[in-house]
Design a protein around this motif. Structure first.
Motif, short mmCIF file in Angstrom:
data_model
loop_
_atom_site.label_atom_id
_atom_site.label_comp_id
_atom_site.label_asym_id
_atom_site.label_seq_id
_atom_site.Cartn_x
_atom_site.Cartn_y
_atom_site.Cartn_z
N CYS A 140 0.84 -1.21 0.00
CA CYS A 140 0.00 0.00 0.00
C CYS A 140 0.87 1.25 0.00
N LYS A 141 0.24 2.38 -0.36
CA LYS A 141 0.90 3.68 -0.25
C LYS A 141 0.66 4.19 1.16
N VAL A 142 1.73 4.35 1.93
CA VAL A 142 1.59 4.67 3.35
C VAL A 142 1.53 6.18 3.57
N VAL A 143 0.54 6.60 4.37
CA VAL A 143 0.43 8.01 4.77
C VAL A 143 0.89 8.12 6.21
N LYS A 144 2.00 8.82 6.42
CA LYS A 144 2.57 8.97 7.77
C LYS A 144 1.59 9.70 8.69
N PRO A 199 -4.56 13.11 -7.66
CA PRO A 199 -4.54 13.32 -9.12
C PRO A 199 -3.49 12.45 -9.81
N LYS A 200 -2.26 12.44 -9.27
CA LYS A 200 -1.23 11.65 -9.96
C LYS A 200 -1.45 10.15 -9.79
N ILE A 201 -2.02 9.74 -8.64
CA ILE A 201 -2.32 8.31 -8.44
C ILE A 201 -3.38 7.86 -9.47
N ILE A 202 -4.39 8.70 -9.68
CA ILE A 202 -5.44 8.36 -10.65
C ILE A 202 -4.87 8.26 -12.06
N LEU A 203 -3.97 9.18 -12.40
CA LEU A 203 -3.44 9.25 -13.77
C LEU A 203 -2.31 8.27 -14.05
N GLU A 204 -1.74 7.66 -13.01
CA GLU A 204 -0.61 6.73 -13.16
C GLU A 204 -0.92 5.60 -14.13
#
Length: 218
Positions: free
Chosen positions: A190-194, A213-218
């Protein structure tokens, strides 16, 4: 250029107001908010998910779900073609459940949760003291919009009994390292949010606005 439709599904019993601080660039994305509907008698999660796809009005949407909403959008994606499925503060299979939830499944202890108590925020307020707690209750009252006992009993049961064991590798998972409902030690890939807790959709919205936005467009 047509905009990318992004559908947001809130967490258990929550309303779409939990997304009020989420802002995506309007020239690229169209934000669509979904709300919980009351389940039909004996409706399975699969049937409910299929029924919820009737609220998707665009082809090839992005589905974003928080907590139980994350479980639901993964089930919805079986019935429609989604450009991307993103879950926040959620799980990709029941293998990622904490031990207490696995125990609840075998003992059926979840049936003992006094839902009427949880529903009655006002009665809780009578027992709470101090400004901070009352402020928090006001917040809960605002975001916990579904007070229907049938929905709550159903929702808790659907989470605990969720039968997915195989993870869909295409699902993008965003998770806080301080999540107290689904502890990060049980979560894989997963992408971890500190500093993100289970309600980071409310208090880590800046991270999400910057990165979604960048995660959606990846």
């Amino acid at each position: 250029m047509s905009k990318i439709p992004v559908y947001f599904m809130p967490g258990l019993a929550a309303s779409a107001t939990i997304f009020e601080r989420i802002v995506l660039p309007e020239d690229i994305f169209e934000m669509c908010l979904l709300e919980w509907e009351i389940p039909l008698d004996n409706e399975s999660l699969q049937d409910y998910a299929k029924r919820m796809t009737q609220n998707i009005k665009h082809p090839n949407p992005v589905l974003i779900g928080v907590s139980f909403g994350g479980i639901l959008v993964q089930e919805m994606a079986k019935h429609i073609t989604a450009r991307k499925v993103i879950i926040i503060s959620s799980v990709k299979s029941n293998v990622e459940f904490p031990r207490r939830m696995k125990i609840a499944k075998t003992t059926k202890a979840y049936k003992l949760i006094p839902m009427r108590l949880i529903l009655n925020v006002e009665s809780l307020a009578k027992f709470s003291f101090g400004e901070k707690i009352n402020k928090r209750l006001k917040l809960y009252e605002k975001f916990l919009s579904v007070r229907d006992i049938r929905y709550l009993d159903w929702a808790i049961e659907q989470v605990i009994l969720w039968d997915r064991i195989k993870i869909d590798e295409s699902v993008v998972h965003i998770h806080g390292d301080q999540d107290e409902v689904f502890p990060i030690k049980y979560i894989t890939n997963c992408k971890v949010v500190k500093g993100g807790t289970h309600i980071m959709i409310l208090n880590k919205f800046k991270w999400l606005n910057e990165n979604l936005p960048k995660i959606i467009l990846e």
